[in-house]
Write a protein that holds these residues in place. Structure first.
Motif, PDB file in Angstrom:
ATOM      1  N   ARG A  18      22.351 -14.177   5.747  1.00  0.00           N
ATOM      2  CA  ARG A  18      21.370 -13.093   5.918  1.00  0.00           C
ATOM      3  C   ARG A  18      20.349 -13.431   6.997  1.00  0.00           C
ATOM      4  O   ARG A  18      20.005 -12.585   7.836  1.00  0.00           O
ATOM      5  CB  ARG A  18      20.662 -12.816   4.595  1.00  0.00           C
ATOM      6  CG  ARG A  18      21.502 -12.082   3.564  1.00  0.00           C
ATOM      7  CD  ARG A  18      20.843 -12.083   2.205  1.00  0.00           C
ATOM      8  NE  ARG A  18      19.482 -11.563   2.261  1.00  0.00           N
ATOM      9  CZ  ARG A  18      18.584 -11.740   1.288  1.00  0.00           C
ATOM     10  NH1 ARG A  18      18.895 -12.469   0.219  1.00  0.00           N
ATOM     11  NH2 ARG A  18      17.375 -11.228   1.413  1.00  0.00           N
ATOM     12  N   ALA A  19      19.870 -14.676   7.002  1.00  0.00           N
ATOM     13  CA  ALA A  19      18.928 -15.095   8.044  1.00  0.00           C
ATOM     14  C   ALA A  19      19.589 -15.051   9.411  1.00  0.00           C
ATOM     15  O   ALA A  19      18.988 -14.618  10.407  1.00  0.00           O
ATOM     16  CB  ALA A  19      18.397 -16.492   7.742  1.00  0.00           C
ATOM     17  N   GLY A  20      20.836 -15.489   9.479  1.00  0.00           N
ATOM     18  CA  GLY A  20      21.557 -15.441  10.745  1.00  0.00           C
ATOM     19  C   GLY A  20      21.758 -14.023  11.241  1.00  0.00           C
ATOM     20  O   GLY A  20      21.658 -13.748  12.452  1.00  0.00           O
ATOM     21  N   ARG A  21      22.033 -13.091  10.325  1.00  0.00           N
ATOM     22  CA  ARG A  21      22.190 -11.692  10.718  1.00  0.00           C
ATOM     23  C   ARG A  21      20.876 -11.142  11.275  1.00  0.00           C
ATOM     24  O   ARG A  21      20.868 -10.417  12.279  1.00  0.00           O
ATOM     25  CB  ARG A  21      22.639 -10.882   9.504  1.00  0.00           C
ATOM     26  CG  ARG A  21      23.046  -9.444   9.833  1.00  0.00           C
ATOM     27  CD  ARG A  21      23.506  -8.716   8.587  1.00  0.00           C
ATOM     28  NE  ARG A  21      24.600  -9.426   7.935  1.00  0.00           N
ATOM     29  CZ  ARG A  21      24.573  -9.852   6.676  1.00  0.00           C
ATOM     30  NH1 ARG A  21      23.498  -9.648   5.922  1.00  0.00           N
ATOM     31  NH2 ARG A  21      25.612 -10.480   6.157  1.00  0.00           N
ATOM     32  N   LEU A  22      19.768 -11.503  10.637  1.00  0.00           N
ATOM     33  CA  LEU A  22      18.452 -11.089  11.135  1.00  0.00           C
ATOM     34  C   LEU A  22      18.253 -11.609  12.563  1.00  0.00           C
ATOM     35  O   LEU A  22      17.755 -10.894  13.438  1.00  0.00           O
ATOM     36  CB  LEU A  22      17.366 -11.612  10.198  1.00  0.00           C
ATOM     37  CG  LEU A  22      15.896 -11.312  10.511  1.00  0.00           C
ATOM     38  CD1 LEU A  22      15.080 -11.312   9.219  1.00  0.00           C
ATOM     39  CD2 LEU A  22      15.292 -12.333  11.472  1.00  0.00           C
ATOM     40  N   GLN A  23      18.640 -12.850  12.793  1.00  0.00           N
ATOM     41  CA  GLN A  23      18.461 -13.449  14.122  1.00  0.00           C
ATOM     42  C   GLN A  23      19.304 -12.735  15.179  1.00  0.00           C
ATOM     43  O   GLN A  23      18.831 -12.518  16.306  1.00  0.00           O
ATOM     44  CB  GLN A  23      18.807 -14.938  14.045  1.00  0.00           C
ATOM     45  CG  GLN A  23      17.796 -15.724  13.227  1.00  0.00           C
ATOM     46  CD  GLN A  23      18.294 -17.078  12.775  1.00  0.00           C
ATOM     47  OE1 GLN A  23      19.329 -17.566  13.241  1.00  0.00           O
ATOM     48  NE2 GLN A  23      17.570 -17.701  11.847  1.00  0.00           N
ATOM     49  N   ALA A  49      10.082 -15.067  10.551  1.00  0.00           N
ATOM     50  CA  ALA A  49      10.659 -14.081   9.641  1.00  0.00           C
ATOM     51  C   ALA A  49      11.863 -14.658   8.895  1.00  0.00           C
ATOM     52  O   ALA A  49      12.060 -14.393   7.696  1.00  0.00           O
ATOM     53  CB  ALA A  49      11.062 -12.831  10.416  1.00  0.00           C
ATOM     54  N   SER A  50      12.665 -15.466   9.574  1.00  0.00           N
ATOM     55  CA  SER A  50      13.828 -16.086   8.935  1.00  0.00           C
ATOM     56  C   SER A  50      13.394 -17.040   7.825  1.00  0.00           C
ATOM     57  O   SER A  50      13.984 -17.065   6.733  1.00  0.00           O
ATOM     58  CB  SER A  50      14.659 -16.835   9.970  1.00  0.00           C
ATOM     59  OG  SER A  50      15.131 -15.973  10.972  1.00  0.00           O
ATOM     60  N   GLU A  51      12.367 -17.836   8.114  1.00  0.00           N
ATOM     61  CA  GLU A  51      11.879 -18.772   7.101  1.00  0.00           C
ATOM     62  C   GLU A  51      11.303 -18.034   5.904  1.00  0.00           C
ATOM     63  O   GLU A  51      11.533 -18.431   4.750  1.00  0.00           O
ATOM     64  CB  GLU A  51      10.838 -19.707   7.706  1.00  0.00           C
ATOM     65  CG  GLU A  51      10.362 -20.773   6.727  1.00  0.00           C
ATOM     66  CD  GLU A  51       9.549 -21.842   7.415  1.00  0.00           C
ATOM     67  OE1 GLU A  51      10.140 -22.630   8.184  1.00  0.00           O
ATOM     68  OE2 GLU A  51       8.323 -21.887   7.193  1.00  0.00           O
ATOM     69  N   ARG A  52      10.583 -16.973   6.141  1.00  0.00           N
ATOM     70  CA  ARG A  52      10.010 -16.202   5.040  1.00  0.00           C
ATOM     71  C   ARG A  52      11.103 -15.628   4.153  1.00  0.00           C
ATOM     72  O   ARG A  52      11.008 -15.666   2.924  1.00  0.00           O
ATOM     73  CB  ARG A  52       9.152 -15.073   5.618  1.00  0.00           C
ATOM     74  CG  ARG A  52       8.380 -14.251   4.610  1.00  0.00           C
ATOM     75  CD  ARG A  52       7.146 -14.993   4.112  1.00  0.00           C
ATOM     76  NE  ARG A  52       7.415 -15.825   2.944  1.00  0.00           N
ATOM     77  CZ  ARG A  52       6.564 -16.677   2.423  1.00  0.00           C
ATOM     78  NH1 ARG A  52       5.393 -16.864   2.992  1.00  0.00           N
ATOM     79  NH2 ARG A  52       6.866 -17.379   1.354  1.00  0.00           N
ATOM     80  N   LEU A  53      12.163 -15.118   4.757  1.00  0.00           N
ATOM     81  CA  LEU A  53      13.296 -14.582   3.994  1.00  0.00           C
ATOM     82  C   LEU A  53      13.884 -15.664   3.088  1.00  0.00           C
ATOM     83  O   LEU A  53      14.138 -15.427   1.894  1.00  0.00           O
ATOM     84  CB  LEU A  53      14.345 -14.046   4.970  1.00  0.00           C
ATOM     85  CG  LEU A  53      15.623 -13.404   4.428  1.00  0.00           C
ATOM     86  CD1 LEU A  53      16.223 -12.483   5.504  1.00  0.00           C
ATOM     87  CD2 LEU A  53      16.678 -14.433   4.021  1.00  0.00           C
ATOM     88  N   ILE A  54      14.107 -16.854   3.656  1.00  0.00           N
ATOM     89  CA  ILE A  54      14.732 -17.938   2.903  1.00  0.00           C
ATOM     90  C   ILE A  54      13.818 -18.437   1.791  1.00  0.00           C
ATOM     91  O   ILE A  54      14.230 -18.573   0.628  1.00  0.00           O
ATOM     92  CB  ILE A  54      15.102 -19.094   3.859  1.00  0.00           C
ATOM     93  CG1 ILE A  54      16.192 -18.647   4.827  1.00  0.00           C
ATOM     94  CG2 ILE A  54      15.544 -20.335   3.078  1.00  0.00           C
ATOM     95  CD1 ILE A  54      16.378 -19.576   6.015  1.00  0.00           C
ATOM     96  N   VAL A  55      12.569 -18.703   2.132  1.00  0.00           N
ATOM     97  CA  VAL A  55      11.641 -19.275   1.160  1.00  0.00           C
ATOM     98  C   VAL A  55      11.373 -18.309   0.021  1.00  0.00           C
ATOM     99  O   VAL A  55      11.339 -18.703  -1.161  1.00  0.00           O
ATOM    100  CB  VAL A  55      10.335 -19.705   1.859  1.00  0.00           C
ATOM    101  CG1 VAL A  55       9.268 -20.079   0.835  1.00  0.00           C
ATOM    102  CG2 VAL A  55      10.601 -20.881   2.793  1.00  0.00           C
ATOM    103  N   ASP A  56      11.186 -17.040   0.304  1.00  0.00           N
ATOM    104  CA  ASP A  56      10.928 -16.061  -0.755  1.00  0.00           C
ATOM    105  C   ASP A  56      12.087 -16.018  -1.746  1.00  0.00           C
ATOM    106  O   ASP A  56      11.876 -15.954  -2.965  1.00  0.00           O
ATOM    107  CB  ASP A  56      10.709 -14.671  -0.155  1.00  0.00           C
ATOM    108  CG  ASP A  56       9.343 -14.508   0.489  1.00  0.00           C
ATOM    109  OD1 ASP A  56       8.500 -15.418   0.339  1.00  0.00           O
ATOM    110  OD2 ASP A  56       9.122 -13.472   1.147  1.00  0.00           O
ATOM    111  N   ALA A  57      13.301 -16.062  -1.248  1.00  0.00           N
ATOM    112  CA  ALA A  57      14.463 -15.999  -2.133  1.00  0.00           C
ATOM    113  C   ALA A  57      14.603 -17.270  -2.967  1.00  0.00           C
ATOM    114  O   ALA A  57      14.960 -17.220  -4.156  1.00  0.00           O
ATOM    115  CB  ALA A  57      15.722 -15.748  -1.318  1.00  0.00           C
TER     116      ALA A  57
END
Length: 258
Positions: A18-23, A49-57
């Protein structure tokens, strides 16, 4: 506290993809921030934004875990488990479109790495490992190269591009390039997982951070790569990896120069 590491890997693979898709989606509209430690230590809004996605999950699933993350979303926890996150290893490649980058997530229990994922968004490749369970590329087992002679080997080189480390790396390359088959400059995580996949016969990383190498090192180890530094243990100051048959020859040369 026990944890289902296979289930954790499955969740983290999904997060990394998911983070890679965002990138990939935001590459044309990214915005650069101020450099961090030095002028070549760049960061974009996509890193954050990628880090926030990962950390929140991660915190939604394991709210008591510690998180060590490159872009500042770390926190302390009391569970004894720690996540080490580099949301975009190879930002300079990413923003300049000159090479590969990856999403890197590792899970530690105390000081022991237990699970790791490195995802290459552009190549659509996901490397993963669970402690004691082998290493995998897109779900298929992988293993280290057979280890050609040093003069025929392909060696990855990774380093922090600050002035002091660049000078140190220049000395290393001057000593190494004449005696190996060839070298490739590559971000540290991909350096390690390419060794795991047998694409590189060995590699060296200088003056990294834990989030640069934590995930890749576990994957490399599980694939059969021999790892070390100036001594038997690798470190962020010096990480040497190689196919077992190549290890002695490569480590001797690197230690003498680095």
């Amino acid at each position: 506290m026990n944890r289902d590491l296979d289930a954790a890997r499955d969740l983290v693979v999904d997060l990394a993809v998911r983070a890679g898709r965002l990138q990939m989606e935001r590459r044309d509209t990214l915005k650069m921030g101020a450099p961090k430690a030095h002028a070549n230590d760049v960061v974009s809004d996509v890193d954050i934004a990628s880090e926030r996605l990962i950390v929140d999950a991660i915190l939604a699933a394991w709210p008591d875990d510690t998180i060590q993350a490159e872009e500042g979303h770390g926190r302390s926890g009391g569970s004894g488990w720690m996540w080490v996150v580099d949301p975009l290893d190879g930002t300079r490649n990413y923003v300049s479109r000159t090479g590969p980058w990856s999403v890197c997530i590792a899970l530690y229990q105390g000081e022991q790495p237990r699970m790791a994922v490195v995802h290459d968004p552009a190549g659509n490749e996901t490397f993963s490992a669970v402690d004691g369970g082998g290493a995998f590329l897109n779900g298929q087992p992988m293993s280290v190269s057979s280890g050609p002679p040093l003069a025929e080997s392909l060696v990855g080189v990774s380093f922090q591009p600050n002035p002091k480390t660049k000078e140190r790396t220049g000395k290393l390359i001057r000593e190494l390039l004449p005696v190996v088959g060839d070298i490739r400059r590559i971000p540290a995580a991909l350096n390690l997982v390419y060794q795991a996949a047998g694409r590189l016969d060995g590699g060296v990383a200088l003056d990294t951070n834990l989030w640069d190498i934590a995930a890749g090192a576990l994957i490399a180890r599980e694939a059969g790569v021999t790892l070390g530094g100036h001594g038997p243990d690798f470190s962020t100051e010096l990480t040497i990896g190689a196919a077992p048959a190549l290890w002695d020859a490569l480590a001797e040369r690197v230690r003498a120069a680095a």
